[in-house]
Design an enzyme around this catalytic site. Structure first.
Site, PDB file in Angstrom:
ATOM      1  N   THR A  11      37.151  33.718  26.284  1.00 31.36           N
ATOM      2  CA  THR A  11      38.458  33.063  26.417  1.00 31.36           C
ATOM      3  C   THR A  11      39.014  33.144  27.841  1.00 31.36           C
ATOM      4  O   THR A  11      40.051  32.553  28.137  1.00 31.36           O
ATOM      5  CB  THR A  11      39.488  33.698  25.451  1.00 31.36           C
ATOM      6  OG1 THR A  11      39.542  35.104  25.747  1.00 31.36           O
ATOM      7  CG2 THR A  11      39.105  33.499  24.002  1.00 31.36           C
ATOM      8  N   LEU A  58      35.813  45.400  22.824  1.00 25.25           N
ATOM      9  CA  LEU A  58      35.125  46.315  23.751  1.00 25.25           C
ATOM     10  C   LEU A  58      35.466  47.773  23.473  1.00 25.25           C
ATOM     11  O   LEU A  58      34.745  48.672  23.898  1.00 25.25           O
ATOM     12  CB  LEU A  58      35.552  46.028  25.197  1.00 25.25           C
ATOM     13  CG  LEU A  58      34.991  44.814  25.921  1.00 25.25           C
ATOM     14  CD1 LEU A  58      35.506  44.823  27.344  1.00 25.25           C
ATOM     15  CD2 LEU A  58      33.472  44.833  25.924  1.00 25.25           C
ATOM     16  N   ALA A  80      34.079  40.415  29.545  1.00 26.40           N
ATOM     17  CA  ALA A  80      35.372  40.922  29.081  1.00 26.40           C
ATOM     18  C   ALA A  80      35.790  42.136  29.901  1.00 26.40           C
ATOM     19  O   ALA A  80      34.962  42.989  30.236  1.00 26.40           O
ATOM     20  CB  ALA A  80      35.296  41.294  27.604  1.00 26.40           C
ATOM     21  N   GLN A  82      39.796  44.268  31.421  1.00 32.49           N
ATOM     22  CA  GLN A  82      41.175  44.209  31.909  1.00 32.49           C
ATOM     23  C   GLN A  82      40.984  43.891  33.387  1.00 32.49           C
ATOM     24  O   GLN A  82      40.597  44.746  34.178  1.00 32.49           O
ATOM     25  CB  GLN A  82      41.870  45.554  31.674  1.00 32.49           C
ATOM     26  CG  GLN A  82      43.374  45.537  31.907  1.00 32.49           C
ATOM     27  CD  GLN A  82      43.809  45.103  33.301  1.00 32.49           C
ATOM     28  OE1 GLN A  82      44.116  43.905  33.525  1.00 32.49           O
ATOM     29  NE2 GLN A  82      43.832  45.992  34.263  1.00 32.49           N
ATOM     30  N   SER A 124      32.326  43.563  40.660  1.00 28.69           N
ATOM     31  CA  SER A 124      33.381  42.941  41.471  1.00 28.69           C
ATOM     32  C   SER A 124      33.368  43.424  42.913  1.00 28.69           C
ATOM     33  O   SER A 124      33.089  44.588  43.197  1.00 28.69           O
ATOM     34  CB  SER A 124      34.738  43.298  40.843  1.00 28.69           C
ATOM     35  OG  SER A 124      35.785  43.028  41.745  1.00 28.69           O
ATOM     36  N   GLU A 126      35.938  44.102  44.365  1.00 27.00           N
ATOM     37  CA  GLU A 126      36.949  45.166  44.442  1.00 27.00           C
ATOM     38  C   GLU A 126      36.290  46.539  44.571  1.00 27.00           C
ATOM     39  O   GLU A 126      36.927  47.496  44.992  1.00 27.00           O
ATOM     40  CB  GLU A 126      37.843  45.143  43.192  1.00 27.00           C
ATOM     41  CG  GLU A 126      38.927  44.097  43.227  1.00 27.00           C
ATOM     42  CD  GLU A 126      40.060  44.433  44.199  1.00 27.00           C
ATOM     43  OE1 GLU A 126      40.573  45.545  44.153  1.00 27.00           O
ATOM     44  OE2 GLU A 126      40.402  43.554  45.003  1.00 27.00           O
ATOM     45  N   TYR A 148      41.271  49.760  38.633  1.00 29.11           N
ATOM     46  CA  TYR A 148      40.359  48.665  38.255  1.00 29.11           C
ATOM     47  C   TYR A 148      39.055  48.771  39.043  1.00 29.11           C
ATOM     48  O   TYR A 148      37.966  48.701  38.479  1.00 29.11           O
ATOM     49  CB  TYR A 148      41.036  47.311  38.517  1.00 29.11           C
ATOM     50  CG  TYR A 148      40.087  46.133  38.424  1.00 29.11           C
ATOM     51  CD1 TYR A 148      39.764  45.568  37.190  1.00 29.11           C
ATOM     52  CD2 TYR A 148      39.507  45.582  39.573  1.00 29.11           C
ATOM     53  CE1 TYR A 148      38.889  44.486  37.107  1.00 29.11           C
ATOM     54  CE2 TYR A 148      38.634  44.512  39.499  1.00 29.11           C
ATOM     55  CZ  TYR A 148      38.331  43.967  38.266  1.00 29.11           C
ATOM     56  OH  TYR A 148      37.458  42.905  38.197  1.00 29.11           O
ATOM     57  N   HIS A 178      36.864  34.385  42.677  1.00 29.90           N
ATOM     58  CA  HIS A 178      36.591  32.975  42.383  1.00 29.90           C
ATOM     59  C   HIS A 178      37.690  32.437  41.475  1.00 29.90           C
ATOM     60  O   HIS A 178      38.179  33.104  40.579  1.00 29.90           O
ATOM     61  CB  HIS A 178      35.190  32.778  41.802  1.00 29.90           C
ATOM     62  CG  HIS A 178      34.840  33.762  40.740  1.00 29.90           C
ATOM     63  ND1 HIS A 178      34.402  35.038  41.011  1.00 29.90           N
ATOM     64  CD2 HIS A 178      34.891  33.658  39.395  1.00 29.90           C
ATOM     65  CE1 HIS A 178      34.185  35.678  39.885  1.00 29.90           C
ATOM     66  NE2 HIS A 178      34.482  34.869  38.884  1.00 29.90           N
TER      67      HIS A 178
END
Ligand code: NAP
Ligand code: G4F
Length: 324
Positions: A11, A58, A80, A82, A124, A126, A148, A178
Site C-alpha cells: 500500500t 511485521l 514494509a 515505519q 536506505s 539514511e 530510523y 525516490h
C-alpha cells in the site's frame, strides 16, 4: 511457469509501483496488508482486480510465516516499514520493531517455509547518515543519524547475515530518496509540491519547512522499483546502491517547484519553521550507482527537473479537481 511475488508494504509508494511492474512482467502479485478499521488503499485502488491481498503484520511472526506458507512466493520484497524519519524519534521502539526486527521476521518466515525463495530488503541511504565518504557506495561505512537509520542498518546486516549463514538469495537495495506523485505528503518533496499547488490555486498563502540546506540525491520511484526486481534476477545475490549520482538542496527543489507552477520566486511564500528541524540531520547524500549500472544494467530514466515538474503538475490537477 508464472512466478509469484509477495510484497510487504504494497500500500506504500514503492509497493504500488512495484506491483505494476511485476504485473506487466506476468507475475502473480500478492500484497500483504495489515488490519485496519477502514479499507483505504488509495495507491493500489486501480490494481485490486489484478492482485491478491493477504493479511499479516511485521510485528507478528505467526502471521508472517503463515503468509509465506500460504502464498508460496518465488520472490519476497520486504518494503514494509515505519519509513518517516521524524516519527522515529517519537516512536523509536516501534520503529525498531517494524523496521529492524520486522525484516528478521520476514527472513525467518522465508527460511522456515523455503530458503530458496528470493528475498529483497528495502535498505536506505539514511544508513550513511553523517557521511564518511562522498559519493556513497556499497563499501561506504554506515553512520546513521536517527532511530530510523539505526533500524535500517540492522535490517541491512540481518539480510547479509541470512545470506551468509543460510546461503539464501537475500539482497539489500541501498536506495537513495525516490519520489513520485504517490509519495506521502509528510515527506519534503510532496509537502512542497502539494503546498505549491495550494498556493497556485489560492488555497494557501505560505509553505512552512525546516532545513532548506540539506542535500539529497532524488530520483523517481518508478525507476527505483525496476532496480529491486533486477536484483532478484541475477546469478548470485548482492547489495547495490541505487541513486542518480546528482544531489540538490531542499531549496533547489523548492525553487524549481515554484517556477514550474509559474509562481516565480519562492521567497515570499516559504517560512522556515523550527518545528520541522530535526534533532540530528543528514546533511548530504549523493550515491554512486556505478555497480548497479555495471552489473544490473540499471540507470535512472527520469531527471530531477522532470521529477519536480511531474509532481507539481499532478498536485495542481489533484487539488483543482478536489475543489471543483
Ligand atoms: P511508505 O510509502 O511509507 O510505505 C510503507 C509501507 O509499509 C506501507 O504499505 C505500510 O502500510 C507498510 N507497513 C508499515 N508498518 C507495517 C507493519 N507493521 N506491517 C505491515 N505493513 C506495514 O514507504 P515507501 O516510500 O514506499 O518505501 C518503501 C520501503 O523502502 C520502506 O521500507 C522505506 O523505509 C524504504 N526506503 C524508501 C526510500 C524512499 O525514498 N522512498 C528510500 C530508501 C528506503 P500502511 O499502508 O498500512 O501504513
Ligand atoms: O523528505 P524527507 O522527510 O526524507 P528523508 O528524511 O531523507 O527520508 C526519506 O528518504 C530515505 C532515503 O534516504 C528513506 F529511507 C526514508 O524512508 C524516507 O523515504 O526529508 C528530506 C530532507 C531532510 O533533510 C529534512 O530535514 O528535507 C528536510 N526538510 C526540510 N523541511 C524537511 C522539511 N523534511 C520534511 N519531511 N518536512 C519538512 O518540512
Amino acid at each position: 511457469m508464472q512466478k509469484t511475488a509477495l510484497i510487504t508494504g504494497i500500500t506504500g509508494q514503492d509497493g504500488s509501483y512495484l506491483a505494476e511492474l511485476l504485473l506487466a512482467q506476468g507475475y502473480r502479485v500478492v500484497g500483504m496488508t495489515r488490519r485496519t478499521s477502514t479499507d483505504v488503499h488509495e495507491r493500489i485502488q486501480h490494481l485490486v482486480e489484478d492482485i491478491e491481498i493477504v493479511s499479516g503484520d511485521l510485528l507478528d511472526q505467526t502471521s508472517m510465516t503463515k503468509v509465506v506458507q500460504t502464498v508460496r512466493p518465488d520472490e519476497v520484497y520486504n518494503l514494509a516499514a515505519q519509513s518517516f524519519v521524524p516519527t522515529s524519534w517519537d516512536q523509536p521502539v516501534l520503529t525498531g520493531e517494524f523496521t529492524a526486527l520486522g525484516a528478521t521476521r520476514v527472513l525467518e518466515a522465508v527460511r522456515a517455509v523455503d530458503p530458496a525463495i528470493r528475498f529483497y530488503q528495502a535498505s536506505s541511504s539514511e544508513m550513511f547518515g553523517k557521511v564518511t565518504e562522498v559519493p556513497q557506495r556499497e563499501t561506504t561505512s554506515f553512520y546513521p543519524r536517527s532511530p530510523y537509520g539505526v533500524a535500517k542498518v540492522y535490517g541491512h546486516w540481518i539480510t547479509v547475515n541470512y545470506r551468509e549463514s543460510y546461503d539464501m538469495y537475500a539482497c539489500s537495495g541501498i536506495l537513495f530518496n525516490h519520489e513520485s506523485p504517490r509519495r506521502g505528503k509528510e515527506f519534503v518533496t510532496r509537502k512542497i509540491t502539494d503546498g505549491v499547488a495550494r498556493i497556485k490555486l489560492g488555497l494557501a498563502k505560505e509553505l512552512r519547512l525546516g532545513n532548506l540546506d540539506a542535500k539529497r540525491d532524488w530520483g523517481f520511484a518508478g525507476d527505483y522499483v525496476r532496480a529491486m526486481w533486477l536484483m532478484l534476477q541475477q546469478g548470485h545475490p548482492d547489495d547495490y546502491v541505487i541513486a542518480t549520482g546528482r544531489t540538490h538542496k531542499v531549496s533547489d527543489f523548492v525553487r524549481i517547484a515554484f517556477e514550474a507552477a509559474g509562481l516565480g520566486s519562492y521567497e515570499p511564500y516559504v517560512v522556515v519553521d523550527p518545528r520541522f528541524v530535526r534533532p540530528a540531520e543528514v546533511d548530504l547524500l549523493i550515491g554512486d550507482p556505478s555497480k548497479a549500472k555495471r552489473e544490473l544494467g540499471w540507470e535512472p530514466e527520469v531527471s530531477f527537473e522532470d521529477l519536480v515538474a511531474m509532481m507539481v503538475a499532478a498536485d495542481i490537477d489533484r487539488v483543482a479537481a478536489a475543489h471543483r
